[in-house]
Design an enzyme around this catalytic site. Structure first.
Site, PDB file in Angstrom:
ATOM      1  N   ALA A 155       0.807  -1.215   0.000  1.00 34.78           N
ATOM      2  CA  ALA A 155       0.000   0.000   0.000  1.00 34.78           C
ATOM      3  C   ALA A 155       0.844   1.271   0.000  1.00 34.78           C
ATOM      4  CB  ALA A 155      -0.923   0.001   1.215  1.00 34.78           C
ATOM      5  N   SER A 184       4.445   1.005  -1.248  1.00 37.91           N
ATOM      6  CA  SER A 184       5.497   0.824  -2.246  1.00 37.91           C
ATOM      7  C   SER A 184       5.321  -0.510  -2.939  1.00 37.91           C
ATOM      8  CB  SER A 184       6.892   0.893  -1.601  1.00 37.91           C
ATOM      9  OG  SER A 184       7.100  -0.217  -0.740  1.00 37.91           O
ATOM     10  N   ASP A 231      -1.250 -10.455  -0.228  1.00 36.74           N
ATOM     11  CA  ASP A 231       0.094 -10.342   0.334  1.00 36.74           C
ATOM     12  C   ASP A 231       0.242 -11.042   1.685  1.00 36.74           C
ATOM     13  OD1 ASP A 231      -1.431  -8.441   1.707  1.00 36.74           O
ATOM     14  OD2 ASP A 231      -0.242  -6.726   1.053  1.00 36.74           O
ATOM     15  N   THR A 232      -0.819 -11.016   2.493  1.00 38.59           N
ATOM     16  CA  THR A 232      -0.724 -11.714   3.776  1.00 38.59           C
ATOM     17  C   THR A 232      -0.667 -13.218   3.579  1.00 38.59           C
ATOM     18  OG1 THR A 232      -2.016  -9.936   4.791  1.00 38.59           O
ATOM     19  CG2 THR A 232      -1.733 -11.952   6.076  1.00 38.59           C
ATOM     20  N   GLY A 245       7.849  -6.224   6.935  1.00 37.28           N
ATOM     21  CA  GLY A 245       8.719  -5.087   7.228  1.00 37.28           C
ATOM     22  C   GLY A 245       8.902  -4.825   8.701  1.00 37.28           C
TER      23      GLY A 245
END
Length: 476
Positions: free
Chosen positions: A11, A13, A226-227, A395
């Protein structure tokens, strides 16, 4: 050595990773990174999807030879296509203000409890089902197909429309039992749900010309949420482990064979999403590092020279739990001056007001650790499972202070890493699809263990202050 290309869109990059598969492991090399920010235009918040597409092509050009390419992204957002397969307009961001009003109107006509029992998806304003309710009838009439964000990119790569299962499961439009779109709820703009790991076909000739990828490079419907991709790459060390996929959001959950759809789960804010192997990711969304990234955006806009590493190092030297906020409070959901909102919350709740960037960062980190603790307590209560350890990936695994405070707050060992879990999971699912890694979750987790070296954070100090802070926060 074989290479698969993992396109990972977040969301804030996007990046393209060249994943080298060899000797039972995967080595990731970032070949491109590009910004992604929602753009406000006349009261609407749009994604710059063509800017993202340009970044993807630049990244694939830098990959060189690859046997496959797969795209993952955040959930729920979509692009609408016309009869010729062209994009009608830029996709609207899930943070757009229109969704809250649409949700209220939709739930005035549909039973919220029944929806949760059927879909397993928590009723959040950004769910695809509510975004569709916010669309004008004219827009929906003009549209002939709806593709979720990673499926849209896969279509542009391959020319094949698909609706990959892990991302489809987040929409609030899928029946938990049949794993199909719900008639009367899902629009006719959707096609059959595509199995995770399906090979869609080779890249289009125009992609070969634009990137140099070989004509036989396959496009794979990887774990496109993505999760789901991040959890597919967890190098599990313990049974009964909880996961925290920590980035813009913190997704705190466990993997199960069956969903949890009782009223207690709905009221506590938990949701059921599909995993890479058809598992259920039972989890709770916590507003993660969004609060910290928006704070840094605000400080830099004010001309302050702030460095994340330096601020967190100094924050680690402050006493914990001086001030805490509820990251799920609605005031923190949208873009804006996050430090001022945090100070406002502290004033309203009678707490010391953080003034400097270091104090604000400490408040955010402690607040996220408390939110992680609360979510894990809920997991244990709703599933009767005693969580034995936490695997924190994404991250947030690079935020050592957050990892340590999460260990302190939960009283559990926290294994931090891999930080590029989403890209690794994306690549691993692709590698299994094209035969570079053996099938099955155990084989994938074994390769993940060989590819990553998670760092261990053990709890320090008493649980008492964290218990007291949680009680104080939720009594206000």
């Amino acid at each position: 050595m074989s290479v698969v290309a993992a396109v990972d869109l977040g969301a804030s990059s996007g990046r393209v990773m060249a994943a080298r598969v060899h000797d039972g492991r995967v080595d990731l090399v970032q070949v491109a990174r590009f910004a992604n920010r929602a753009v406000p235009v006349r009261g609407r918040l749009y994604w710059d999807v063509l800017g993202l597409w340009s970044g993807i092509l630049d990244g694939l050009r830098a990959v060189g030879d690859a046997v496959s390419v797969g795209v993952d992204s955040w959930a729920v957002d979509y692009g609408l296509l016309d009869a010729e397969g062209h994009l009608i307009a830029n996709p609207v961001s899930y943070r757009d203000a229109r969704n809250s009003a649409a949700r209220k109107e939709f739930l005035a006509e549909h039973d919220e409890q029944a929806l949760f029992a059927r879909t397993g998806i928590q009723s959040q304003p950004f769910n695809t089902v509510f975004q569709l309710a916010a669309e004008s009838p004219e827009t929906l009439t003009a549209a002939k197909r709806l593709l979720l964000m990673p499926d849209l990119c896969s279509y542009w790569l391959s020319g094949v429309m698909a609706w990959e299962a892990t991302n489809a499961s987040t929409t609030g439009l899928v029946d938990l039992q049949t794993h199909t779109w719900i008639p009367g709820l899902a629009p006719d703009l959707l096609g059959p749900i595509t199995a995770t790991g399906a090979i869609l076909g080779p890249v289009l000739p125009e992609i070969t010309a634009a990137t140099g990828l070989a004509p036989n490079t396959n496009v794979v419907a990887t774990a496109s949420h993505d999760t789901a991709a991040a959890i597919a790459a967890i190098p599990y060390q313990h049974t009964a482990s909880a996961f925290i996929s920590c980035g813009t959001w913190s997704l705190v959950g466990i993997e199960r064979d069956t969903p949890v759809t009782g009223e207690a789960a709905r009221e506590a804010g938990y949701t059921n999403e599909r995993g890479a192997d058809g598992s259920v990711r039972f989890l709770r969304n916590v507003a993660g590092l969004w609060l910290l990234s928006e704070s840094f955006n605000a400080w830099r806009a004010q001309g302050l020279d702030v460095d994340l590493g330096e601020v967190l190092d100094r924050a680690a030297k402050l006493p914990p739990l001086v001030s805490v906020v509820d990251p799920d409070d609605a005031r923190f959901a949208g873009p804006g001056d996050m430090p001022e909102r945090i100070r406002g919350f502290c004033v309203e709740t009678g707490q010391p007001v953080p003034e400097s960037p270091v104090e604000v960062a400490a408040c955010v980190v402690d607040s996220l650790a408390l939110a992680h603790r609360r979510a894990i307590e809920g997991l244990e209560r709703l599933t009767d499972i005693a969580v034995s350890a936490v695997h924190l990936v994404g991250g947030g695994a690079n935020n050592h202070l957050l990892c340590q405070r999460t260990a302190d707050a939960t009283g559990l060992s926290v294994w931090a890493g891999p930080d590029e879990a989403t890209a690794l999971g994306n690549a691993l699912v692709q590698a299994q699809a094209v035969g570079l890694v053996a099938p099955g979750s155990e084989a994938r987790h074994a390769v993940a263990r060989a590819s990553a070296r998670p760092r261990l954070h053990t709890p320090q100090g008493s649980q008492g202050p964290w218990v007291a802070a949680a009680a104080r926060l939720h009594s206000n």
